[in-house]
Design a protein around this motif. Structure first.
Motif, PDB file in Angstrom:
ATOM      1  N   ARG A  68      -3.119  -3.257  -1.326  1.00 44.84           N
ATOM      2  CA  ARG A  68      -2.399  -2.061  -1.763  1.00 44.84           C
ATOM      3  C   ARG A  68      -2.437  -0.986  -0.669  1.00 44.84           C
ATOM      4  O   ARG A  68      -1.419  -0.377  -0.339  1.00 44.84           O
ATOM      5  N   ARG A  69      -3.624  -0.772  -0.115  1.00 40.83           N
ATOM      6  CA  ARG A  69      -3.758   0.225   0.949  1.00 40.83           C
ATOM      7  C   ARG A  69      -2.957  -0.164   2.185  1.00 40.83           C
ATOM      8  O   ARG A  69      -2.403   0.673   2.886  1.00 40.83           O
ATOM      9  N   SER A  72       0.754   0.534   1.671  1.00 42.57           N
ATOM     10  CA  SER A  72       1.032   1.976   1.776  1.00 42.57           C
ATOM     11  C   SER A  72       1.008   2.427   3.225  1.00 42.57           C
ATOM     12  O   SER A  72       1.871   3.172   3.661  1.00 42.57           O
ATOM     13  N   ALA A  75       4.010   1.262   5.133  1.00 41.08           N
ATOM     14  CA  ALA A  75       5.202   2.033   4.766  1.00 41.08           C
ATOM     15  C   ALA A  75       5.139   3.418   5.394  1.00 41.08           C
ATOM     16  O   ALA A  75       6.141   3.964   5.857  1.00 41.08           O
ATOM     17  N   LYS A  76       3.948   3.995   5.428  1.00 45.34           N
ATOM     18  CA  LYS A  76       3.797   5.340   5.993  1.00 45.34           C
ATOM     19  C   LYS A  76       4.085   5.326   7.489  1.00 45.34           C
ATOM     20  O   LYS A  76       4.832   6.157   7.999  1.00 45.34           O
ATOM     21  N   PHE A 165       4.670  11.670  -0.137  1.00 49.38           N
ATOM     22  CA  PHE A 165       3.965  10.406  -0.406  1.00 49.38           C
ATOM     23  C   PHE A 165       2.807  10.238   0.578  1.00 49.38           C
ATOM     24  O   PHE A 165       1.717   9.796   0.225  1.00 49.38           O
ATOM     25  N   HIS A 166       3.031  10.660   1.815  1.00 52.94           N
ATOM     26  CA  HIS A 166       1.997  10.500   2.840  1.00 52.94           C
ATOM     27  C   HIS A 166       0.739  11.289   2.494  1.00 52.94           C
ATOM     28  O   HIS A 166      -0.373  10.804   2.608  1.00 52.94           O
ATOM     29  N   GLN A 169      -1.055   9.754  -0.538  1.00 49.21           N
ATOM     30  CA  GLN A 169      -1.811   8.519  -0.274  1.00 49.21           C
ATOM     31  C   GLN A 169      -3.101   8.855   0.474  1.00 49.21           C
ATOM     32  O   GLN A 169      -4.136   8.245   0.244  1.00 49.21           O
ATOM     33  N   GLU A 172      -5.603  10.375  -1.976  1.00 52.33           N
ATOM     34  CA  GLU A 172      -6.109   9.330  -2.874  1.00 52.33           C
ATOM     35  C   GLU A 172      -7.208   8.501  -2.197  1.00 52.33           C
ATOM     36  O   GLU A 172      -8.199   8.128  -2.834  1.00 52.33           O
TER      37      GLU A 172
ATOM     38  N   ARG B  48      14.470   3.890   0.833  1.00 49.79           N
ATOM     39  CA  ARG B  48      14.086   4.134  -0.568  1.00 49.79           C
ATOM     40  C   ARG B  48      15.300   4.062  -1.501  1.00 49.79           C
ATOM     41  O   ARG B  48      15.450   4.891  -2.395  1.00 49.79           O
TER      42      ARG B  48
END
Lengths: 323, 96
Positions: A68-69, A72, A75-76, A165-166, A169, A172, B48
């Motif tokens: 999952r990480r 992310s 994508a980042k 989103f960046h 994440q 988190e 997206r």
């Protein structure tokens, strides 16, 4: 000569009036040479920062703790590449070629944000980057969505949409580590200690030492000064750190009722400007490494670019033969 | 260092968010040909689900008006009879 001078002043005044009416400037509109140059420099540096910004995080893609990480982070990092491209294309509308900008980055002539000259020794650094570095970038970038130069403003709107989103994440990651074992919490705290001051420095010199700010504010390239943005950043981050039980590494940090025109805000300690200028001038922990990595990527990608051109030419020739 | 490299072609990218809406300009990209332009446009401008259709057009093929001739090109102040408010009709006719 005198006539020319008068015309120049008149066109400067007309330009300023247009800016004051909150009209946007578009690529083919006439604009003062300094406005053009300031924007080329700023957008170019901004684009380079996005591109170099992929390196410290790219360092952890293969070692992300979970799938999952990893997804992310991939994508980042891909977003950062995209942001670099949106910005290069905005700078190109001002008449500077992509190749020229690329060469300036590779030769070390162009500047990019000093924040990316710091290393990422642990996974927690990836959390700290998302939370703090992207957090600081968002503070900077939201007002740029209203920048007077149309293509830059439009690129920033796109970027800001993706940037939140960046930061989430990153936060988190920090939250998860802070709730984890004592060792994990310690790792998060150490990353915060490493990234706090460089992040606070991201807003640039104090207003008194930022000679370009006044003109940029007047031309609505910038909407807030460096210190105003820095204050917003500190005010936003301190409670977020408290929330996850981490401590901002500044012994002078305290609530000050007088800040923000009496609405209150955090007073913070003195920034180490010697360090700031040292890293800007090329003597940070990772300056050489970053540029070498870019040069390596460019050189090793050379055959790909050549092949793409050859392929395009071959197809074009075949198409012409068929016609 | 940087060798003799060719500048790639610049393309303008237009995205249509969904059927019923127009394609809208969203930026530009570099690519050596149309297929690669399409691929890059998709990767750069639609990560997206921003669109369902993409156009790419060579930037040099766009013919644009001169911003210094805005008044000559777009003046319509002298043709007020092209606007509905130019015409007097009684209020009680209702919406027209």
């Amino acid at each position: 000569m005198a006539k020319e001078h008068k015309e120049k002043i008149a066109s400067l005044e007309a330009f300023q009036e247009k800016i004051d009416r909150d009209e946007k400037i578009e690529p083919k509109d006439s604009m003062p040479e300094t406005y053009r140059k300031t924007l080329i420099r700023q957008i170019g540096q901004h684009a380079h920062s996005e591109v170099v910004g992929m390196l410290p995080e790219g360092n952890w893609i293969t070692r992300a703790p979970t799938l999952r990480r990893k997804l992310s982070l991939l994508a980042k990092v891909q977003d950062e590449a995209g942001h670099g491209l949106y910005l290069y294309c905005a700078a190109e509308t001002l008449g500077k070629s992509r190749m020229e900008m690329t060469q300036e980055l590779l030769s070390g002539k162009a500047k990019y944000s000093s924040i990316f000259n710091y290393p990422t020794p642990t996974w927690a650094d990836i959390g700290a980057i998302g939370w703090l570095v992207d957090g600081a970038a968002i503070m900077n970038q939201i007002p740029l969505c209203r920048c007077s130069y149309g293509p830059y403003a439009r690129a920033m709107i796109r970027i800001c949409k993706e940037e939140s989103f960046h930061q989430r994440q990153g936060y988190e990651i920090m939250l998860t580590l802070a709730k984890g074992t004592a060792e994990q919490k310690e790792m998060a705290q150490r990353a915060l200690n490493r990234w706090w001051w460089p992040s606070v420095m991201m807003f640039g010199p104090n207003d008194a030492n930022s000679p370009n700010t006044e003109k940029s504010v007047k031309w609505k390239i910038k909407r807030y000064t460096n210190d105003e943005l820095r204050q917003k950043f500190v005010d936003a981050i301190v409670p977020q750190a408290e929330k996850i039980g981490l401590v901002v590494p500044d012994k002078d940090l305290k609530w000050d009722k007088k800040r923000n025109n009496g609405q209150g805000g955090y007073a913070y300690g003195e920034i180490d400007w010697d360090e700031f200028w040292r890293v800007v001038r090329g003597d940070g922990p990772m300056n050489n490494e970053r540029i070498s990595a870019k040069q390596k990527a460019w050189n090793e990608g050379s055959w790909v670019r050549a092949a793409a051109h050859a392929h395009a030419l071959k197809k074009q020739t075949a198409l012409q033969a068929a016609e | 260092m940087v060798g003799e490299e060719k500048e790639t072609i610049l393309w303008e990218v237009f995205i249509q968010p969904k059927n019923g809406l127009s394609h809208r300009h969203c930026g530009s990209i570099h690519a050596p040909d149309r297929e690669m332009a399409m691929l890059s446009a998709r990767n750069v401008y639609s990560r997206r689900g921003e669109g369902q259709s993409i156009w790419v057009v060579r930037s040099i093929d766009i013919v644009s008006s001169d911003p210094d001739e805005k008044e000559e090109t777009f003046s319509s102040d002298d043709k007020i009879y092209r606007h509905p408010t130019f015409y007097d009709v009684p209020d009680d006719v209702g919406h027209m």
